[in-house]
Enzyme design. Structure first.
Site, PDB file in Angstrom:
ATOM      1  N   SER A  54      31.763 -49.562-122.399  1.00 19.26           N
ATOM      2  CA  SER A  54      31.769 -48.100-122.293  1.00 19.26           C
ATOM      3  C   SER A  54      32.777 -47.518-123.281  1.00 19.26           C
ATOM      4  CB  SER A  54      32.171 -47.705-120.855  1.00 19.26           C
ATOM      5  OG  SER A  54      32.284 -46.306-120.710  1.00 19.26           O
ATOM      6  N   SER A 187      48.173 -45.142-123.204  1.00 14.16           N
ATOM      7  CA  SER A 187      47.769 -43.732-123.117  1.00 14.16           C
ATOM      8  C   SER A 187      48.984 -42.858-123.393  1.00 14.16           C
ATOM      9  CB  SER A 187      47.260 -43.447-121.708  1.00 14.16           C
ATOM     10  OG  SER A 187      47.217 -42.058-121.468  1.00 14.16           O
ATOM     11  N   TYR A 213      48.294 -44.612-112.838  1.00 15.60           N
ATOM     12  CA  TYR A 213      47.771 -44.809-114.202  1.00 15.60           C
ATOM     13  C   TYR A 213      48.908 -44.699-115.218  1.00 15.60           C
ATOM     14  CZ  TYR A 213      44.951 -43.712-118.388  1.00 15.60           C
ATOM     15  OH  TYR A 213      44.401 -43.699-119.648  1.00 15.60           O
ATOM     16  N   LYS A 217      50.466 -47.560-117.587  1.00 19.84           N
ATOM     17  CA  LYS A 217      50.316 -47.398-119.042  1.00 19.84           C
ATOM     18  C   LYS A 217      51.688 -47.515-119.715  1.00 19.84           C
ATOM     19  CE  LYS A 217      45.966 -47.236-119.428  1.00 19.84           C
ATOM     20  NZ  LYS A 217      45.213 -48.095-120.358  1.00 19.84           N
ATOM     21  N   THR A 248      34.805 -39.681-123.387  1.00 16.20           N
ATOM     22  CA  THR A 248      34.200 -40.956-122.981  1.00 16.20           C
ATOM     23  C   THR A 248      33.649 -40.806-121.559  1.00 16.20           C
ATOM     24  OG1 THR A 248      36.251 -41.744-121.985  1.00 16.20           O
ATOM     25  CG2 THR A 248      35.900 -42.277-124.323  1.00 16.20           C
TER      26      THR A 248
HETATM   27  N1  LIG Z   1      39.372 -41.536-123.361  1.00 17.28           N
HETATM   28  C1  LIG Z   1      40.625 -41.129-123.515  1.00 17.28           C
HETATM   29  O1  LIG Z   1      40.892 -39.973-123.899  1.00 17.28           O
HETATM   30  C2  LIG Z   1      41.753 -42.069-123.263  1.00 17.28           C
HETATM   31  C3  LIG Z   1      43.053 -41.572-123.414  1.00 17.28           C
HETATM   32  C4  LIG Z   1      44.126 -42.435-123.218  1.00 17.28           C
HETATM   33  C5  LIG Z   1      43.894 -43.760-122.908  1.00 17.28           C
HETATM   34  N2  LIG Z   1      42.616 -44.212-122.747  1.00 17.28           N
HETATM   35  C6  LIG Z   1      42.443 -45.631-122.411  1.00 17.28           C
HETATM   36  O2  LIG Z   1      41.368 -46.166-123.145  1.00 17.28           O
HETATM   37  C7  LIG Z   1      40.758 -47.242-122.414  1.00 17.28           C
HETATM   38  C8  LIG Z   1      39.267 -47.006-122.387  1.00 17.28           C
HETATM   39  O3  LIG Z   1      39.017 -45.800-121.679  1.00 17.28           O
HETATM   40  P1  LIG Z   1      37.674 -44.957-121.814  1.00 17.28           P
HETATM   41  O4  LIG Z   1      38.079 -43.549-121.911  1.00 17.28           O
HETATM   42  O5  LIG Z   1      36.784 -45.562-122.833  1.00 17.28           O
HETATM   43  O6  LIG Z   1      37.087 -45.177-120.336  1.00 17.28           O
HETATM   44  P2  LIG Z   1      35.683 -45.726-119.799  1.00 17.28           P
HETATM   45  O7  LIG Z   1      34.563 -45.084-120.515  1.00 17.28           O
HETATM   46  O8  LIG Z   1      35.745 -45.572-118.320  1.00 17.28           O
HETATM   47  O9  LIG Z   1      35.741 -47.271-120.151  1.00 17.28           O
HETATM   48  C9  LIG Z   1      36.562 -48.127-119.412  1.00 17.28           C
HETATM   49  C10 LIG Z   1      36.054 -49.528-119.575  1.00 17.28           C
HETATM   50  O10 LIG Z   1      36.899 -50.401-118.821  1.00 17.28           O
HETATM   51  C11 LIG Z   1      36.062 -51.247-118.055  1.00 17.28           C
HETATM   52  N3  LIG Z   1      36.747 -51.741-116.882  1.00 17.28           N
HETATM   53  C12 LIG Z   1      37.344 -51.046-115.878  1.00 17.28           C
HETATM   54  N4  LIG Z   1      37.833 -51.876-114.968  1.00 17.28           N
HETATM   55  C13 LIG Z   1      37.555 -53.133-115.399  1.00 17.28           C
HETATM   56  C14 LIG Z   1      37.798 -54.417-114.872  1.00 17.28           C
HETATM   57  N5  LIG Z   1      38.415 -54.598-113.704  1.00 17.28           N
HETATM   58  N6  LIG Z   1      37.374 -55.488-115.568  1.00 17.28           N
HETATM   59  C15 LIG Z   1      36.729 -55.333-116.748  1.00 17.28           C
HETATM   60  N7  LIG Z   1      36.453 -54.140-117.278  1.00 17.28           N
HETATM   61  C16 LIG Z   1      36.858 -53.057-116.603  1.00 17.28           C
HETATM   62  C17 LIG Z   1      34.868 -50.397-117.706  1.00 17.28           C
HETATM   63  O11 LIG Z   1      33.795 -51.209-117.281  1.00 17.28           O
HETATM   64  P3  LIG Z   1      32.434 -50.570-116.661  1.00 17.28           P
HETATM   65  O12 LIG Z   1      31.622 -50.159-117.865  1.00 17.28           O
HETATM   66  O13 LIG Z   1      31.847 -51.698-115.901  1.00 17.28           O
HETATM   67  O14 LIG Z   1      32.859 -49.414-115.810  1.00 17.28           O
HETATM   68  C18 LIG Z   1      34.643 -49.712-119.038  1.00 17.28           C
HETATM   69  O15 LIG Z   1      33.935 -50.568-119.917  1.00 17.28           O
HETATM   70  C19 LIG Z   1      41.418 -47.250-121.058  1.00 17.28           C
HETATM   71  O16 LIG Z   1      42.401 -48.253-121.000  1.00 17.28           O
HETATM   72  C20 LIG Z   1      42.067 -45.882-120.959  1.00 17.28           C
HETATM   73  O17 LIG Z   1      43.195 -45.884-120.140  1.00 17.28           O
HETATM   74  C21 LIG Z   1      41.552 -43.393-122.909  1.00 17.28           C
END
Ligand SMILES: NC(=O)c1ccc[n+]([C@@H]2O[C@H](COP(=O)([O-])OP(=O)(O)OC[C@H]3O[C@@H](n4cnc5c(N)ncnc54)[C@H](OP(=O)(O)O)[C@@H]3O)[C@@H](O)[C@H]2O)c1
Length: 331
Positions: A54, A187, A213, A217, A248
């Protein structure tokens, strides 16, 4: 031909003002001065990305595959992993992409996956700890750990240690400028949290998913520094980064109000993933370790002077990880 890089002071001001720096505005202003990474820059390298089913994880895998890396999608749901693999192959036909199942929040599953990876792979040149969660309420894993701690800290710590033979094989001593690179996707939210090791499982006080969270982080940033020291002898470098604010599925599900308010400003997933990809390619992060990055530049880990965590708290985080995972293996 890239434009000149943003002057350092302007770049730092964007960072401190948060909204311009974290949004697509910061990305667009900074990226105008970046040189393109040569195609094939990652040919011959194998890189594992957790949470690759994802958002930023898929975007990171797309970016790495586009530069020629063989990419291992480490996912908790094989079907979603296969969908991501198909998406990558549409973008980059012929890319080498494998899907492997691993629930990062389960220490037993991390051990199982690492054993399987050590059987199948000859070397790992990169490991991106991207899997992340923002739970609505306090949840414990079957092993009794709070979900954010398990997914963001304990699972990645154990995975790094269990994959060490592969990472070491990906850091040949005769090529010191090309170490294996471990990257934690943290993050900007970590700035709001101090390193807390007094109640790592968040059993006291009123639980908030956002606070859990942010705390974990923050732990990722400190853990990257600690692992950088620990793995230096193995020739492996460890960094952490934050992606800014990217649109996302995770943001849509967990922060719908934030997404509604900021929609025109959010980065694309590829823009959010850019630094995680760059950290695997560029020479600069191959020559240092334990640095926190955003938009291809080192960033402070604290904004206020004196915010550095005490040595005792850092040591307590290490002890927590070693004790909780039972992983005292020397490098
Ligand atoms: N988007 C932002 O603006 C943002 C900002 C700061 C930090 N981040 C960080 O970026 C990373 C990705 O976030 P995202 O926004 O892309 O979120 P996302 O779309 O929810 O993707 C999260 C991914 O992590 C996987 N996941 C969650 N728990 C898991 C587990 N126990 N074992 C294996 N995989 C697991 C999910 O799997 P499923 O597909 O099965 O749910 C998904 O593939 C995260 O660490 C988040 O904290 C994002």
């Amino acid at each position: 031909m890239p434009l000149p890089r943003l002057p350092r002071l302007v770049d730092a001001a964007l960072d401190r003002l948060v909204v311009p720096g974290y949004s697509r505005l910061g990305y667009l202003a900074r990226s105008a001065g970046w040189a393109a990474t040569p195609p094939g820059a990652l040919a011959g390298r194998t890189i594992a990305v957790t949470g690759a089913s994802s958002g930023l994880g898929t975007a990171t895998a797309i970016g790495l595959a586009g530069l020629g890396a063989a990419v291992e999608l480490v996912v908790r749901d094989r079907g979603r992993g296969e969908t991501a693999r198909a998406e990558i192959l549409v973008r980059h036909p012929g890319a080498q992409v494998t899907v492997a199942r691993c629930d990062l929040s389960s220490l037993a599953d991390v051990r199982r996956y690492a054993l399987d990876a050590r059987d199948r792979l000859l070397a790992l040149h990169g490991l991106v700890h991207n899997a992340g969660v923002l739970p609505a309420g306090r949840t414990e894993t079957d092993e009794g750990h709070e979900l954010c701690l398990a997914t963001h800290v304990l699972g990645p710590f154990l995975l790094t240690r269990e994959l060490l033979p592969l990472l070491r094989a990906g850091s040949p001593p005769d090529r010191p400028g090309e170490p294996a690179r471990v990257v934690f996707v943290s993050s900007g939210g970590m700035y709001t949290a101090a390193l807390r090791t007094d109640d790592p499982e968040f059993t006291g006080g009123r639980y908030s998913g956002g606070a859990a969270y942010a705390r974990t982080k923050r732990m990722q940033v400190v853990l990257a520094e600690l692992l950088a020291d620990d793995l230096a002898a193995a020739g492996v470098v460890v960094h952490s980064m934050h992606p800014g604010w990217a649109d996302t599925p995770g943001v849509a599900d967990s922060l719908p109000g934030f997404r509604r308010l900021t929609a025109p400003l959010l980065r694309t997933a590829a823009q959010g993933a850019d630094t995680a990809v760059w950290l695997q390619t560029d020479r600069e992060p191959g020559r240092c370790s334990g640095v926190f990055w955003h938009d291809r530049a080192p960033r402070p880990t604290h904004y206020l002077p004196g915010g550095e965590e005490p040595a005792a708290a850092r040591a307590a985080l290490w002890t927590l990880c070693v004790d909780a995972t039972g992983s005292a293996r020397p490098v």
